[in-house]
Design a protein around this motif. Structure first.
Motif, PDB file in Angstrom:
ATOM      1  N   GLN A  69       4.777   6.395   9.604  1.00  0.00           N
ATOM      2  CA  GLN A  69       3.412   5.858   9.685  1.00  0.00           C
ATOM      3  C   GLN A  69       3.061   5.137   8.389  1.00  0.00           C
ATOM      4  O   GLN A  69       3.279   5.666   7.301  1.00  0.00           O
ATOM      5  CB  GLN A  69       2.413   7.002   9.881  1.00  0.00           C
ATOM      6  N   GLU A  70       2.453   3.969   8.545  1.00  0.00           N
ATOM      7  CA  GLU A  70       2.157   3.139   7.376  1.00  0.00           C
ATOM      8  C   GLU A  70       1.233   3.857   6.389  1.00  0.00           C
ATOM      9  O   GLU A  70       1.445   3.811   5.169  1.00  0.00           O
ATOM     10  CB  GLU A  70       1.528   1.829   7.840  1.00  0.00           C
ATOM     11  N   GLU A  71       0.236   4.540   6.929  1.00  0.00           N
ATOM     12  CA  GLU A  71      -0.711   5.243   6.048  1.00  0.00           C
ATOM     13  C   GLU A  71       0.031   6.287   5.201  1.00  0.00           C
ATOM     14  O   GLU A  71      -0.231   6.432   4.004  1.00  0.00           O
ATOM     15  CB  GLU A  71      -1.792   5.918   6.908  1.00  0.00           C
ATOM     16  N   ASN A  72       0.967   6.984   5.833  1.00  0.00           N
ATOM     17  CA  ASN A  72       1.734   7.988   5.097  1.00  0.00           C
ATOM     18  C   ASN A  72       2.609   7.336   4.016  1.00  0.00           C
ATOM     19  O   ASN A  72       2.731   7.855   2.909  1.00  0.00           O
ATOM     20  CB  ASN A  72       2.638   8.786   6.048  1.00  0.00           C
ATOM     21  N   ARG A  73       3.205   6.192   4.363  1.00  0.00           N
ATOM     22  CA  ARG A  73       4.048   5.511   3.365  1.00  0.00           C
ATOM     23  C   ARG A  73       3.214   5.117   2.153  1.00  0.00           C
ATOM     24  O   ARG A  73       3.669   5.190   1.028  1.00  0.00           O
ATOM     25  CB  ARG A  73       4.728   4.265   3.950  1.00  0.00           C
ATOM     26  N   ARG A  74       1.959   4.707   2.427  1.00  0.00           N
ATOM     27  CA  ARG A  74       1.086   4.324   1.300  1.00  0.00           C
ATOM     28  C   ARG A  74       0.849   5.524   0.383  1.00  0.00           C
ATOM     29  O   ARG A  74       0.950   5.421  -0.835  1.00  0.00           O
ATOM     30  CB  ARG A  74      -0.250   3.787   1.821  1.00  0.00           C
ATOM     31  N   TRP A  75       0.557   6.694   0.991  1.00  0.00           N
ATOM     32  CA  TRP A  75       0.351   7.900   0.168  1.00  0.00           C
ATOM     33  C   TRP A  75       1.629   8.247  -0.590  1.00  0.00           C
ATOM     34  O   TRP A  75       1.600   8.575  -1.774  1.00  0.00           O
ATOM     35  CB  TRP A  75      -0.042   9.089   1.048  1.00  0.00           C
TER      36      TRP A  75
END
Ligand SMILES: Nc1ncnc2c1ncn2[C@@H]1O[C@H](COP(=O)(O)OP(=O)(O)O)[C@@H](O)[C@H]1O
Ligand SMILES: O=C(O)C1=C[C@@H](OP(=O)(O)O)[C@@H](O)[C@H](O)C1
Ligand SMILES: [Mg+2]
Length: 178
Positions: free
Chosen positions: A92-98
């Motif tokens: 998930q993109e949001e997780n990659r950002r974190w």
């Protein structure tokens, strides 16, 4: 606090390597699945069975957000925290950002056939089905482009846990000195 996140498919050895790094270098270590199980007071298979995958994915994102705030409060810059992820977390993109915000990311690459071999007798991974190898291979291949977005890629085929630990330690030395 400096953080290292370890990515890879189910059975890549993330949790095993996290434990070994913590033992070898006395680095702090946290495994996302273990933390999520502790907080939910349920095992991963039970979470999937009772609430489904999308709920589990929400717990993963919440785990990252909480960890980020915890790390901000914990300042000793010399300390290193190893974070081992569940195999689906960086998809998930949001997780990659974190994950990228937290620190250096390391992908443990393992060929599909080795994964099949390692997970032959596994019953703790709800998304792994050793009788559906075509579907498993599709999942593996679909995830590769996301895993390859990690900062460091470690080829682990044929390497012992100790050798992989050494490779990671070398990557970290390089990262800290740059
Ligand atoms: N370098 C390695 N060589 C051989 N077996 C390994 C290696 N790393 C891990 N394993 C084995 O593979 C299985 C999956 O390891 P695990 O750490 O649970 O993977 P992950 O957390 O990535 O799903 C375990 O049985 C573990 O002992
Ligand atoms: O790949 C996945 O989607 C998953 C991997 C598992 O962790 P491991 O990678 O440690 O097996 C665990 O988070 C869950 O069963 C889902
Ligand atoms: Mg694991």
């Amino acid at each position: 606090m400096n953080c290292m996140t370890i990515w890879g498919f189910m059975g890549a050895g993330k949790s095993t390597i996290g434990r070994a790094l913590a033992q070898r270098y006395a680095w702090k270590w946290i495994d996302s699945d273990t933390e999520i199980e502790k907080q939910a007071k349920l095992t991963i298979p039970d979470i999937f069975q009772r609430y489904g995958e999308s709920y589990f994915r929400q717990l993963e994102t919440q785990f990252l957000e909480d960890l980020w705030h915890q790390v901000q409060r914990n300042q000793p810059a010399s300390e290193l925290l190893v974070i081992t992820t569940g195999g689906g977390m960086p998809i998930q993109e949001e997780n990659r950002r974190w994950l990228k915000k937290l620190g250096i990311s390391i992908y443990l690459h393992v060929p599909f056939d080795t994964i099949v071999d390692r997970l032959k007798r596994d019953s703790q991974r709800p998304l792994w089905d050793g009788t559906q190898l075509e579907a498993m291979k599709c999942k593996y291949e679909a995830r590769l482009p996301y895993y390859r977005q990690a900062d460091v890629i470690i080829e682990t085929q044929g390497k012992s846990v100790e050798e992989i630990v050494q490779d990671i330690a070398a990557a970290i030395r390089h990262w800290r000195s740059s």
